[in-house]
Design a protein around this motif. Structure first.
Motif, PDB file in Angstrom:
ATOM      1  N   ARG A   1       9.258  20.892  -2.984  1.00 44.93           N
ATOM      2  CA  ARG A   1       9.720  19.976  -1.933  1.00 44.93           C
ATOM      3  C   ARG A   1      11.227  19.996  -1.733  1.00 44.93           C
ATOM      4  O   ARG A   1      11.742  19.466  -0.745  1.00 44.93           O
ATOM      5  CB  ARG A   1       9.292  18.540  -2.277  1.00 44.93           C
ATOM      6  N   LEU A   2      11.952  20.604  -2.667  1.00 43.50           N
ATOM      7  CA  LEU A   2      13.416  20.574  -2.608  1.00 43.50           C
ATOM      8  C   LEU A   2      13.959  21.556  -1.577  1.00 43.50           C
ATOM      9  O   LEU A   2      13.570  22.724  -1.560  1.00 43.50           O
ATOM     10  CB  LEU A   2      14.001  20.893  -3.978  1.00 43.50           C
ATOM     11  N   ASP A   3      14.870  21.079  -0.750  1.00 45.39           N
ATOM     12  CA  ASP A   3      15.531  21.955   0.217  1.00 45.39           C
ATOM     13  C   ASP A   3      16.749  22.632  -0.403  1.00 45.39           C
ATOM     14  O   ASP A   3      17.086  23.763  -0.053  1.00 45.39           O
ATOM     15  CB  ASP A   3      15.964  21.149   1.453  1.00 45.39           C
TER      16      ASP A   3
ATOM     17  N   ALA B   1      12.434  14.143  -6.179  1.00 46.33           N
ATOM     18  CA  ALA B   1      11.283  14.845  -5.598  1.00 46.33           C
ATOM     19  C   ALA B   1       9.976  14.358  -6.202  1.00 46.33           C
ATOM     20  O   ALA B   1       8.980  14.175  -5.489  1.00 46.33           O
ATOM     21  CB  ALA B   1      11.436  16.351  -5.799  1.00 46.33           C
ATOM     22  N   LEU B   2       9.964  14.135  -7.504  1.00 43.04           N
ATOM     23  CA  LEU B   2       8.751  13.619  -8.149  1.00 43.04           C
ATOM     24  C   LEU B   2       8.444  12.207  -7.664  1.00 43.04           C
ATOM     25  O   LEU B   2       7.294  11.892  -7.318  1.00 43.04           O
ATOM     26  CB  LEU B   2       8.921  13.633  -9.666  1.00 43.04           C
ATOM     27  N   GLU B   3       9.462  11.347  -7.621  1.00 46.42           N
ATOM     28  CA  GLU B   3       9.254   9.982  -7.142  1.00 46.42           C
ATOM     29  C   GLU B   3       8.815   9.964  -5.684  1.00 46.42           C
ATOM     30  O   GLU B   3       8.104   9.057  -5.249  1.00 46.42           O
ATOM     31  CB  GLU B   3      10.533   9.170  -7.309  1.00 46.42           C
ATOM     32  N   GLY B   4       9.226  10.980  -4.941  1.00 44.81           N
ATOM     33  CA  GLY B   4       8.884  11.053  -3.524  1.00 44.81           C
ATOM     34  C   GLY B   4       7.471  11.559  -3.248  1.00 44.81           C
ATOM     35  O   GLY B   4       7.049  11.573  -2.088  1.00 44.81           O
TER      36      GLY B   4
ATOM     37  N   ASN C   1       9.121   2.996  -8.853  1.00 44.24           N
ATOM     38  CA  ASN C   1       8.672   1.936  -9.751  1.00 44.24           C
ATOM     39  C   ASN C   1       7.431   2.306 -10.553  1.00 44.24           C
ATOM     40  O   ASN C   1       6.960   1.502 -11.360  1.00 44.24           O
ATOM     41  CB  ASN C   1       8.381   0.664  -8.942  1.00 44.24           C
ATOM     42  N   ASP C   2       6.919   3.500 -10.339  1.00 47.14           N
ATOM     43  CA  ASP C   2       5.699   3.938 -11.023  1.00 47.14           C
ATOM     44  C   ASP C   2       5.899   5.361 -11.523  1.00 47.14           C
ATOM     45  O   ASP C   2       5.861   6.314 -10.751  1.00 47.14           O
ATOM     46  CB  ASP C   2       4.507   3.873 -10.067  1.00 47.14           C
ATOM     47  N   HIS C   3       6.102   5.501 -12.832  1.00 47.82           N
ATOM     48  CA  HIS C   3       6.379   6.804 -13.431  1.00 47.82           C
ATOM     49  C   HIS C   3       5.208   7.306 -14.280  1.00 47.82           C
ATOM     50  O   HIS C   3       5.400   8.080 -15.207  1.00 47.82           O
ATOM     51  CB  HIS C   3       7.654   6.737 -14.287  1.00 47.82           C
ATOM     52  N   GLN C   4       3.996   6.873 -13.947  1.00 45.02           N
ATOM     53  CA  GLN C   4       2.800   7.399 -14.622  1.00 45.02           C
ATOM     54  C   GLN C   4       1.797   7.799 -13.561  1.00 45.02           C
ATOM     55  O   GLN C   4       1.266   6.952 -12.844  1.00 45.02           O
ATOM     56  CB  GLN C   4       2.189   6.370 -15.566  1.00 45.02           C
ATOM     57  N   ALA C   5       1.507   9.091 -13.487  1.00 44.18           N
ATOM     58  CA  ALA C   5       0.680   9.607 -12.395  1.00 44.18           C
ATOM     59  C   ALA C   5      -0.773   9.185 -12.503  1.00 44.18           C
ATOM     60  O   ALA C   5      -1.414   8.832 -11.520  1.00 44.18           O
ATOM     61  CB  ALA C   5       0.778  11.133 -12.351  1.00 44.18           C
ATOM     62  N   SER C   6      -1.335   9.251 -13.709  1.00 42.09           N
ATOM     63  CA  SER C   6      -2.769   9.026 -13.893  1.00 42.09           C
ATOM     64  C   SER C   6      -3.022   7.866 -14.840  1.00 42.09           C
ATOM     65  O   SER C   6      -2.303   7.673 -15.825  1.00 42.09           O
ATOM     66  CB  SER C   6      -3.436  10.291 -14.453  1.00 42.09           C
ATOM     67  N   HIS C   7      -4.083   7.111 -14.542  1.00 38.64           N
ATOM     68  CA  HIS C   7      -4.502   6.009 -15.419  1.00 38.64           C
ATOM     69  C   HIS C   7      -5.967   6.185 -15.827  1.00 38.64           C
ATOM     70  O   HIS C   7      -6.558   5.271 -16.402  1.00 38.64           O
ATOM     71  CB  HIS C   7      -4.321   4.666 -14.700  1.00 38.64           C
TER      72      HIS C   7
END
Length: 413
Positions: free
Chosen positions: A348-350, A361-364, A381-387
């Protein structure tokens, strides 16, 4: 003649000051450029990993490294991300926090990695965390579910893929009480005496309190020392408990956990044994063999042989192409998924990747999917992808999927 001192600067002194000013200016510009470009050369992105490549958790570290490497190899075979190949430097810490510290310093300060990915273990993560924060370098998808990496609001420089140990032990408690009908005091804990064991225990106790547990003193909690197989005293405490536990939630490494289960069964303890994902399904299955069916391990990734899921199918193909004959595992699949998400953000980075814009980019990413059968999510505000937690059970020497509703069938009546 005027005897007043000449206040004009000596030409040679002025020249020296100018040289120093130029040097300082050049250094400042170099540092500024370093912050934005040294982590990504024209044709390469460098990632780091401090993990257990030797010692009692070596198989976990080796599998995590394998999963990351085969996903990177697959991407590099296509030319990399926007022309940049991705290379991983993996340093061995033997699952010892004292070695994690110099590894992290070396990877960040000397090797100038863009980010650290897939470190294995809670005690080692606790050592890595302050360094990542101090150096403002991303610690991404560590192989641990410890709460110390899941603060609210989150640490900008820690981003997780997997469900937490609290979520794993909570799923166990919910199944044991709601599906199997156990009382909280019929559940015991066997944990490693460190931050890893404590994280799982605290999560389990919190879940039990939601089901009416008044005090943790009503629960048997036994422990063993990290990097040892000395579990006899822990087992004795459980055998002497009244009432005898009908289920034991285990938060340990595979070798001591397997030894505990064998000794417990040999002593006549007919309890159900439930392990969190870090135990390592493959190594504990190998330790237990075909004589100890019914042991549970919760997982934080899908089954690595479920090729009906697109990402697992690609993982299997890449493992065949780049895995040098290695077998599939939950651990290497987790490393593969971590690398998949990182590549997704990198794409995603330009501009050239640096230690700040990769986090942006990860937060986005927001809500996204990688083919695991469920949605993932990141934001500031959410740094865990999977629950999500997947239960598996030991059958004929292998861990296979099962449903929590079937747990009563595993309990000895």
């Amino acid at each position: 003649m005027d005897n007043k001192a000449d206040t004009r600067e000596n030409p040679m002194l002025r020249y020296g000051k100018n040289c120093r000013l130029i040097a300082v200016t050049f250094f400042t510009i170099w540092i500024s450029l370093s912050e934005t470009s040294v982590y990504a050369r024209e044709d390469e992105v460098l990632l780091g990993m401090s993990t257990a490549l030797s010692g009692p958790a070596e198989e976990l570290g080796q599998n995590m490294r394998l999963g990351v490497e085969i996903r990177l190899a697959s991407e590099n075979a296509k030319g990399g991300v926007k022309g940049r190949r991705i290379r991983l430097l993996a340093w061995d810490d033997g699952y010892e926090p004292e070695q994690t510290v110099p590894n992290m310093r070396d990877l960040i300060e000397i090797e100038h990695v863009l980010a650290v990915i897939g470190n294995v273990g809670t005690p080692t993560a606790i050592s890595a965390l302050p360094i990542a924060s101090e150096e403002k370098t991303l610690l991404f998808a560590p192989y641990t579910g410890a709460g110390v990496l899941r603060k609210i609001p989150p640490n900008r420089y820690v981003i997780n893929y997997r469900a937490s140990y609290a979520e794993e032990t909570s799923a166990m408690v919910d199944a044991l009480i709601n599906h199997a009908g156990l009382m909280p005091q019929e559940i015991a804990f066997f944990t490693q005496r460190d931050g890893y064991g404590d994280a799982g225990y605290v999560g389990g106790i919190s879940a039990l309190k939601k089901f009416g547990l008044k005090s943790e003193t009503a629960i048997i909690h036994t422990r063993y020392e990290r990097n040892t197989l000395v579990v006899e005293n822990a087992l004795a405490d459980i055998l002497l408990a009244d009432p005898t536990p009908r289920a034991v939630i285990m938060v340990g490494a595979y070798a001591p956990s397997a030894r505990f289960i064998k000794l417990a069964r040999g002593a006549g303890l007919e309890a159900l044994f439930l392990n969190v994902s870090f135990v390592g399904a493959e190594p504990i299955a190998r330790e237990l063999g075909t004589e100890y069916d019914g042991v549970i391990v919760t997982q934080v990734v899908p089954h690595p042989e479920d090729t009906s899921l697109p990402i697992v199918d690609r993982y299997q193909q890449d493992l065949l192409l780049y895995g040098e004959g290695k077998r599939s595992s939950f651990g290497s699949l987790e490393g593969y998924l971590a690398a998949e998400i990182f590549i997704k953000a990198l794409s995603r980075l330009d501009n050239a990747p640096n230690r700040e814009n990769i986090i942006d980019a990860l937060e986005g990413l927001g809500e996204f999917s990688i083919g695991t059968g469920h949605k993932l999510h990141f934001d500031k505000n959410d740094h865990q992808a999977s629950h999500r937690v997947w239960p598996t059970v030991l059958r004929d020497g292998k861990f296979v999927p099962f449903q929590w509703a079937d747990i009563p069938l595993l309990l000895k009546r």
